[in-house]
Design a protein around this motif. Structure first.
Motif, mmCIF file in Angstrom:
data_model
loop_
_atom_site.group_PDB
_atom_site.id
_atom_site.type_symbol
_atom_site.label_atom_id
_atom_site.label_comp_id
_atom_site.label_asym_id
_atom_site.label_seq_id
_atom_site.Cartn_x
_atom_site.Cartn_y
_atom_site.Cartn_z
ATOM 1 N N ASP A 158 -6.989 -3.906 2.530
ATOM 2 C CA ASP A 158 -7.096 -2.630 3.241
ATOM 3 C C ASP A 158 -8.553 -2.196 3.440
ATOM 4 O O ASP A 158 -8.807 -1.047 3.815
ATOM 5 C CB ASP A 158 -6.326 -1.527 2.510
ATOM 6 C CG ASP A 158 -6.823 -1.291 1.089
ATOM 7 O OD1 ASP A 158 -7.673 -2.075 0.608
ATOM 8 O OD2 ASP A 158 -6.376 -0.316 0.471
ATOM 9 N N GLN A 246 -2.397 -2.072 9.858
ATOM 10 C CA GLN A 246 -1.957 -3.259 9.125
ATOM 11 C C GLN A 246 -0.981 -4.024 10.012
ATOM 12 O O GLN A 246 -0.359 -3.455 10.927
ATOM 13 C CB GLN A 246 -1.284 -2.881 7.806
ATOM 14 C CG GLN A 246 -2.190 -2.180 6.806
ATOM 15 C CD GLN A 246 -3.125 -3.131 6.067
ATOM 16 O OE1 GLN A 246 -3.407 -4.230 6.527
ATOM 17 N NE2 GLN A 246 -3.611 -2.698 4.915
ATOM 18 N N ALA A 247 -0.842 -5.307 9.742
ATOM 19 C CA ALA A 247 0.083 -6.148 10.497
ATOM 20 C C ALA A 247 1.355 -6.376 9.686
ATOM 21 O O ALA A 247 1.300 -6.531 8.462
ATOM 22 C CB ALA A 247 -0.574 -7.478 10.833
ATOM 23 N N ILE A 248 2.499 -6.385 10.375
ATOM 24 C CA ILE A 248 3.772 -6.701 9.723
ATOM 25 C C ILE A 248 4.533 -7.688 10.612
ATOM 26 O O ILE A 248 4.211 -7.874 11.797
ATOM 27 C CB ILE A 248 4.638 -5.442 9.481
ATOM 28 C CG1 ILE A 248 4.979 -4.749 10.803
ATOM 29 C CG2 ILE A 248 3.941 -4.480 8.533
ATOM 30 C CD1 ILE A 248 6.002 -3.623 10.651
ATOM 31 N N ALA A 249 5.551 -8.306 10.023
ATOM 32 C CA ALA A 249 6.382 -9.223 10.793
ATOM 33 C C ALA A 249 7.251 -8.438 11.768
ATOM 34 O O ALA A 249 7.557 -7.257 11.565
ATOM 35 C CB ALA A 249 7.264 -10.041 9.855
ATOM 36 N N GLU A 263 5.525 6.563 9.068
ATOM 37 C CA GLU A 263 5.013 5.287 8.585
ATOM 38 C C GLU A 263 3.906 4.741 9.466
ATOM 39 O O GLU A 263 3.081 3.940 9.009
ATOM 40 C CB GLU A 263 6.156 4.270 8.492
ATOM 41 C CG GLU A 263 7.208 4.636 7.456
ATOM 42 C CD GLU A 263 8.300 3.598 7.361
ATOM 43 O OE1 GLU A 263 8.211 2.578 8.091
ATOM 44 O OE2 GLU A 263 9.222 3.790 6.568
ATOM 45 N N VAL A 266 3.954 1.979 15.658
ATOM 46 C CA VAL A 266 4.219 0.543 15.619
ATOM 47 C C VAL A 266 4.154 -0.024 17.037
ATOM 48 O O VAL A 266 4.890 0.429 17.921
ATOM 49 C CB VAL A 266 5.586 0.258 14.980
ATOM 50 C CG1 VAL A 266 5.829 -1.250 14.897
ATOM 51 C CG2 VAL A 266 5.660 0.893 13.592
ATOM 52 N N GLY A 272 3.765 -10.701 16.004
ATOM 53 C CA GLY A 272 3.902 -9.692 14.967
ATOM 54 C C GLY A 272 3.714 -8.287 15.523
ATOM 55 O O GLY A 272 3.551 -8.076 16.727
ATOM 56 N N VAL A 275 0.883 -1.829 12.828
ATOM 57 C CA VAL A 275 1.252 -0.489 12.365
ATOM 58 C C VAL A 275 -0.026 0.322 12.218
ATOM 59 O O VAL A 275 -0.831 0.080 11.316
ATOM 60 C CB VAL A 275 2.004 -0.548 11.023
ATOM 61 C CG1 VAL A 275 2.428 0.860 10.605
ATOM 62 C CG2 VAL A 275 3.198 -1.467 11.121
#
Length: 306
Positions: A158, A246-249, A263, A266, A272, A275
């Motif tokens: 982070d 941040q990256a998420i799947a 949250e 997005v 991917g 966020v």
């Protein structure tokens, strides 16, 4: 030791404070000329100058060190060594040869990984897991001198350029004090010939988000450009700054907002999802995703970018 200190921003000011606390005699401080800042564009002294004045140190702000006048001034000080940290001026060969024990640079990377102007940001952009401080004996090349000590530092998932800068500033301050304490016993080592990269100066143009890239790349860029030049995209044709992500799947069309809630905002990417948790609309304040979304009920489905 009797030292000359050359530096300008907060990164350098931390080192100057540490050298003073360690009992070194700072015979002269070199820093960049005062620059206009703030809404009134009044001249503002550099962080290094502010620390120097608080401690009653002699401060000089030459526009160049290539003149005979500037070099004569450095000779007359009679310092044993010069410490340089993010000074902003090139040191010609004649200046490097003035202190009997040379000039040491506090460099914010594990050389030769990132030589040049923006090692902190380039390390985050590249996805490096580790960076650090190299105390280097300066020569006429760009960050090419022999290394006296190396101080590794992990890059957190982070970390922004701002948070990593602060960690490295503290690390650099400790590193230069410990290096000077051991100077007589340290052996300078040449930099490896392999793994050399140039950390080019940041530009505003490169900070515009390309939503076709993978989410991990985009999220790193948003963190790397915080605080400057600030990653940005367009929302309804107006600039929108992005401060943390941040990256998420997941999957989504590049640049299209899938949802916006507490949250985060997005957004789809080339691979991917991104966020985004801190945003700033044109003319507005930096807001959390919750507060940003609260004032915009129709964000989902909106396309960001050009």
């Amino acid at each position: 030791m009797k030292l000359i200190f050359a530096g300008t921003p907060e990164f350098a000011a931390a080192a100057l404070k540490a050298l003073l606390a360690a009992g070194h005699e700072i015979a002269l401080v070199l820093t960049q000329p005062d620059r206009p800042a703030g809404r009134g564009m009044k001249l503002k002294p550099s962080p290094v100058k502010q620390v120097a004045l608080e401690h009653g140190l002699r401060v000089e702000q030459p526009v160049s060190l290539k003149t005979e006048e500037a070099q004569r001034m450095l000779q007359e000080v009679g310092a044993e060594l010069m410490v340089v940290a993010a000074y902003g001026l090139l040191l010609p060969k004649a200046v490097l040869e003035i202190p009997p024990r040379g000039c040491l640079n506090i460099h914010a990377s594990l050389l030769p990984r990132w030589r040049g102007a923006a090692p902190i940001q380039r390390a985050i952009l590249a996805g490096d897991r580790e960076t650090g401080i190299t105390i280097m004996q300066m020569d006429v090349g760009l960050d090419t001198g022999d290394m006296l000590s190396i101080h590794p530092l992990a890059i957190a998932a982070d970390d922004t350029a701002a948070s990593l800068h602060d960690k490295l500033a503290a690390c650099g301050a400790e590193a230069i004090v410990s290096t000077l304490a051991q100077l007589d016993s340290l052996q300078a080592q040449p930099q490896p010939e392999q793994g050399v990269n140039y950390a080019h100066k940041l530009s505003k143009a490169e900070a515009e988000v390309d939503w076709s890239l993978p989410a991990a790349t985009i999220a790193r860029a948003i963190r790397a450009y915080n605080p400057a030049p600030g990653a940005f995209t367009k929302l309804d044709g107006e600039p929108l700054k992005l401060w943390f992500a941040q990256a998420i799947a997941g999957a989504g069309e590049p640049g299209v907002v899938l949802r916006a809630d507490a949250e985060g905002v997005v957004v789809g990417s080339g691979e991917g999802l991104v966020v985004i948790s801190q945003l700033q609309a044109a003319g507005g304040k930096r807001l959390s995703a919750r507060d940003f979304a609260a004032g915009r009920t129709a964000l989902a489905g909106t396309r960001l970018g050009g």
